[in-house]
Design a protein around this motif. Sequence first.
Motif, mmCIF file in Angstrom:
data_model
loop_
_atom_site.group_PDB
_atom_site.id
_atom_site.type_symbol
_atom_site.label_atom_id
_atom_site.label_comp_id
_atom_site.label_asym_id
_atom_site.label_seq_id
_atom_site.Cartn_x
_atom_site.Cartn_y
_atom_site.Cartn_z
ATOM 1 N N ASP A 71 0.864 -1.181 0.000
ATOM 2 C CA ASP A 71 0.000 0.000 0.000
ATOM 3 C C ASP A 71 0.898 1.228 0.000
ATOM 4 O O ASP A 71 1.747 1.375 0.891
ATOM 5 N N HIS A 96 -2.048 2.617 9.261
ATOM 6 C CA HIS A 96 -2.592 1.348 9.765
ATOM 7 C C HIS A 96 -1.559 0.251 9.664
ATOM 8 O O HIS A 96 -0.655 0.315 8.823
ATOM 9 N N CYS A 107 1.674 1.173 7.700
ATOM 10 C CA CYS A 107 1.688 2.256 6.720
ATOM 11 C C CYS A 107 1.614 3.594 7.436
ATOM 12 O O CYS A 107 0.785 3.779 8.337
ATOM 13 N N GLU A 154 0.828 7.449 6.576
ATOM 14 C CA GLU A 154 0.239 8.143 5.436
ATOM 15 C C GLU A 154 -0.234 9.551 5.768
ATOM 16 O O GLU A 154 -1.412 9.792 5.965
ATOM 17 N N GLU A 191 2.202 8.082 1.188
ATOM 18 C CA GLU A 191 2.119 6.893 2.043
ATOM 19 C C GLU A 191 3.263 5.938 1.724
ATOM 20 O O GLU A 191 3.608 5.739 0.559
#
Length: 248
Positions: free
Chosen positions: A105, A168, A199, A201, A232
């Motif tokens: 991600d 997260h 992550c 972000e 991110e």
Amino acid sequence: MLILKSASEIAYLKAAGRIAAETLKKTGEAVKPGIKTSELDRFANSLIEKAGAVSAFKGYRGYPANICISINEEVVHGIPSDRKIKEGDIVSLDVGVIKDGFFGDVAGTFPAGEISSEAEKLLRTAEECLEDSIAQVKPDARMGDVAWAVQSKAEQNGYSVVRDFTGHGIGRSLHEDLQVPNFGKPGTGVRLREGMTFCIEPMLNAGVYNVVVKSDGWTVTTKDKKLSAHFEAAVAVVKGGVDVLTAL
Ligand code: MF3
Ligand code: CO
């Protein structure tokens, strides 16, 4: 539940993260005045599939596209459409992939043609916030140190950080049980431990930090309609420091 990862799980997350990062880079290079966001979405998906992965977003809670594309005052979760990108737009791309059961991600905000110097400064600051926060990641540091790195740099530059959305944990699912806020106090919050993967972000707004969700149920915009930028990265806490999972 907090899930700590082994070295081999981190290697899988890195493979997924690299595919996401390469897709982000190439799709970012395709951001140009005149291109439709649906075309960018299709291009990104072709890269994801060529790499032997699938979009992590498509179908996630009913999300209808492969990547998220958020323009100007849109903060995150913009849905690709027939909308054409215009000269001077700032375009946030968020790419999530699944490879061998592990998630990657990553996000970044890209200029379309010539952008204003104010927009340029917002992008640069948001990217620096991400870099500064990554530099805080090591065993025994606190999540508040990571958050403060984002908040302090953002606010010093006259920007606000979005509060309603956070980073997260990441692993065999897109969102694992670890919150990574973009605001907080140093020396507070969860203590980082080897094997944590998450992550970071930062979402920086040129005006107020408040956001609203549009009637499509997804697109998040700034409340005051001023510009927003989003970067991110996924990281792992490893012995002695940090391993960036979304490195190219
Ligand atoms: N990077 C975003 C997040 O972590 C992506 C979710 S978009 C969705 O929340 F479309 F999948 F919901
Ligand atoms: Co994310």
